[in-house]
Design an enzyme around this catalytic site. Structure first.
Site, PDB file in Angstrom:
ATOM      1  N   ASN A  61       0.826  -1.210   0.000  1.00 42.13           N
ATOM      2  CA  ASN A  61       0.000   0.000   0.000  1.00 42.13           C
ATOM      3  C   ASN A  61       0.858   1.256   0.000  1.00 42.13           C
ATOM      4  O   ASN A  61       1.911   1.309   0.634  1.00 42.13           O
ATOM      5  CB  ASN A  61      -1.017   0.003   1.157  1.00 42.13           C
ATOM      6  CG  ASN A  61      -0.394  -0.151   2.525  1.00 42.13           C
ATOM      7  OD1 ASN A  61       0.615  -0.809   2.694  1.00 42.13           O
ATOM      8  ND2 ASN A  61      -1.024   0.459   3.522  1.00 42.13           N
ATOM      9  N   GLU A  63       0.472   5.286   0.563  1.00 47.79           N
ATOM     10  CA  GLU A  63      -0.423   6.355   1.018  1.00 47.79           C
ATOM     11  C   GLU A  63       0.055   7.723   0.522  1.00 47.79           C
ATOM     12  O   GLU A  63       1.127   7.842  -0.065  1.00 47.79           O
ATOM     13  CB  GLU A  63      -0.524   6.303   2.552  1.00 47.79           C
ATOM     14  CG  GLU A  63      -1.144   4.994   3.007  1.00 47.79           C
ATOM     15  CD  GLU A  63      -1.390   4.927   4.512  1.00 47.79           C
ATOM     16  OE1 GLU A  63      -0.910   5.799   5.259  1.00 47.79           O
ATOM     17  OE2 GLU A  63      -2.068   3.965   4.935  1.00 47.79           O
ATOM     18  N   CYS A  72      -4.219   0.787  -2.310  1.00 53.60           N
ATOM     19  CA  CYS A  72      -4.067  -0.442  -1.530  1.00 53.60           C
ATOM     20  C   CYS A  72      -3.021  -1.364  -2.161  1.00 53.60           C
ATOM     21  O   CYS A  72      -2.755  -1.285  -3.370  1.00 53.60           O
ATOM     22  CB  CYS A  72      -5.387  -1.199  -1.468  1.00 53.60           C
ATOM     23  SG  CYS A  72      -6.660  -0.398  -0.489  1.00 53.60           S
ATOM     24  N   GLU A  74      -3.202  -4.645  -2.760  1.00 47.13           N
ATOM     25  CA  GLU A  74      -3.730  -5.597  -3.747  1.00 47.13           C
ATOM     26  C   GLU A  74      -3.841  -4.953  -5.121  1.00 47.13           C
ATOM     27  O   GLU A  74      -3.463  -5.525  -6.134  1.00 47.13           O
ATOM     28  CB  GLU A  74      -5.140  -6.076  -3.377  1.00 47.13           C
ATOM     29  CG  GLU A  74      -5.285  -6.718  -2.043  1.00 47.13           C
ATOM     30  CD  GLU A  74      -5.600  -5.721  -0.946  1.00 47.13           C
ATOM     31  OE1 GLU A  74      -4.887  -4.712  -0.825  1.00 47.13           O
ATOM     32  OE2 GLU A  74      -6.545  -5.970  -0.190  1.00 47.13           O
ATOM     33  N   CYS A 111     -10.466  -4.388   0.999  1.00 49.34           N
ATOM     34  CA  CYS A 111     -11.553  -3.401   0.940  1.00 49.34           C
ATOM     35  C   CYS A 111     -12.434  -3.681  -0.280  1.00 49.34           C
ATOM     36  O   CYS A 111     -12.078  -4.461  -1.164  1.00 49.34           O
ATOM     37  CB  CYS A 111     -10.982  -1.985   0.889  1.00 49.34           C
ATOM     38  SG  CYS A 111     -10.324  -1.524  -0.717  1.00 49.34           S
ATOM     39  N   CYS A 114     -10.856  -3.072  -3.744  1.00 52.30           N
ATOM     40  CA  CYS A 114      -9.917  -4.128  -4.150  1.00 52.30           C
ATOM     41  C   CYS A 114     -10.667  -5.387  -4.581  1.00 52.30           C
ATOM     42  O   CYS A 114     -10.279  -6.057  -5.537  1.00 52.30           O
ATOM     43  CB  CYS A 114      -8.943  -4.443  -3.015  1.00 52.30           C
ATOM     44  SG  CYS A 114      -7.695  -3.170  -2.815  1.00 52.30           S
TER      45      CYS A 114
HETATM   46  N1  THU Z   1      -5.260  -1.276   2.707  1.00 53.76           N
HETATM   47  C1  THU Z   1      -4.762  -2.123   1.765  1.00 53.76           C
HETATM   48  O1  THU Z   1      -3.653  -1.939   1.259  1.00 53.76           O
HETATM   49  N2  THU Z   1      -5.529  -3.159   1.396  1.00 53.76           N
HETATM   50  C2  THU Z   1      -6.763  -3.416   1.889  1.00 53.76           C
HETATM   51  O2  THU Z   1      -7.449  -4.282   1.387  1.00 53.76           O
HETATM   52  C3  THU Z   1      -7.253  -2.688   3.056  1.00 53.76           C
HETATM   53  C4  THU Z   1      -6.556  -1.420   3.330  1.00 53.76           C
HETATM   54  C5  THU Z   1      -4.449  -0.137   3.096  1.00 53.76           C
HETATM   55  C6  THU Z   1      -4.992   1.211   2.657  1.00 53.76           C
HETATM   56  C7  THU Z   1      -4.373   2.128   3.652  1.00 53.76           C
HETATM   57  O3  THU Z   1      -3.073   2.470   3.194  1.00 53.76           O
HETATM   58  C8  THU Z   1      -4.236   1.276   4.905  1.00 53.76           C
HETATM   59  O4  THU Z   1      -4.359  -0.057   4.500  1.00 53.76           O
HETATM   60  C9  THU Z   1      -5.278   1.579   5.966  1.00 53.76           C
HETATM   61  O5  THU Z   1      -6.553   1.540   5.442  1.00 53.76           O
END
Ligand code: THU
Length: 160
Positions: A61, A63, A72, A74, A111, A114
């Site tokens: 991920n 940000e 994210c 995935e 999420c 994804c």
């Molecule tokens: N995140 C992912 O990378 N994958 C997911 O399926 C759930 C959330 C990341 C997004 C963000 O950078 C952090 O987790 C918190 O939500």
């Protein structure tokens, strides 16, 4: 009114029960949590996508100070796979989550966005994509991405 019950199948596994190939992919997803850029959430997610030709695409991920601009793990892996090997189906996708100094006990839950990208990837190649959600206590294995998102939105949904 008719009620429809939707059932889905998930295998709850321990690491020892998994194939050497899947264990290797899990280790890569776990290692990938180190490449997460998550100064805001401090929630490190790693992903590893194995393509049908054996190539492994890694994700983590990413940000951003403008929060919605982040991505994210995935999707970073699946989009990189599509961008570099557009003709090759994705066979397996693994994710692992690390926060507060440890990998999560529970399997990481992707999420909704994804999941949507996962089902499109699977649908695009017409082949099941196995999804492995790592957790320290148990590992969830879905035989196909669509098991994570019944009643999905597909290209056909645009015309029906
Ligand atoms: N995140 C992912 O990378 N994958 C997911 O399926 C759930 C959330 C990341 C997004 C963000 O950078 C952090 O987790 C918190 O939500």
């Amino acid at each position: 009114m008719k009620n429809i019950e939707i059932k889905t199948k998930v295998h709850s596994c321990q690491l020892e029960e998994m194939s050497a190939e899947d264990r290797e992919l899990i280790q890569i997803a776990k290692d990938q949590t180190k490449n997460s850029y998550c100064p805001y959430s401090k929630f490190h997610v790693g992903a590893a996508a194995k393509l049908e030709n054996g190539i492994i695409i890694k994700g983590a991920n990413q940000e951003n100070a403008a929060y919605p601009s982040g991505l994210c793990a995935e999707r970073s892996a699946l989009f990189a796979a599509g961008a570099n090997y557009p003709e090759v189906p994705v066979s397996t996708l693994v994710i692992a989550c690390y926060t507060a100094g440890r990998f999560t006990e529970e399997p990481g839950a992707p999420c909704g966005a994804c999941r949507q990208v996962m089902i499109e990837t699977e649908h695009r190649y017409g082949k099941p994509m196995k999804v492995v959600l790592y957790g320290e206590k148990e590992i969830f294995v879905f035989d196909r991405a669509s098991d994570l998102m019944p009643v999905g939105f597909f290209s056909e949904s645009l015309t029906h």
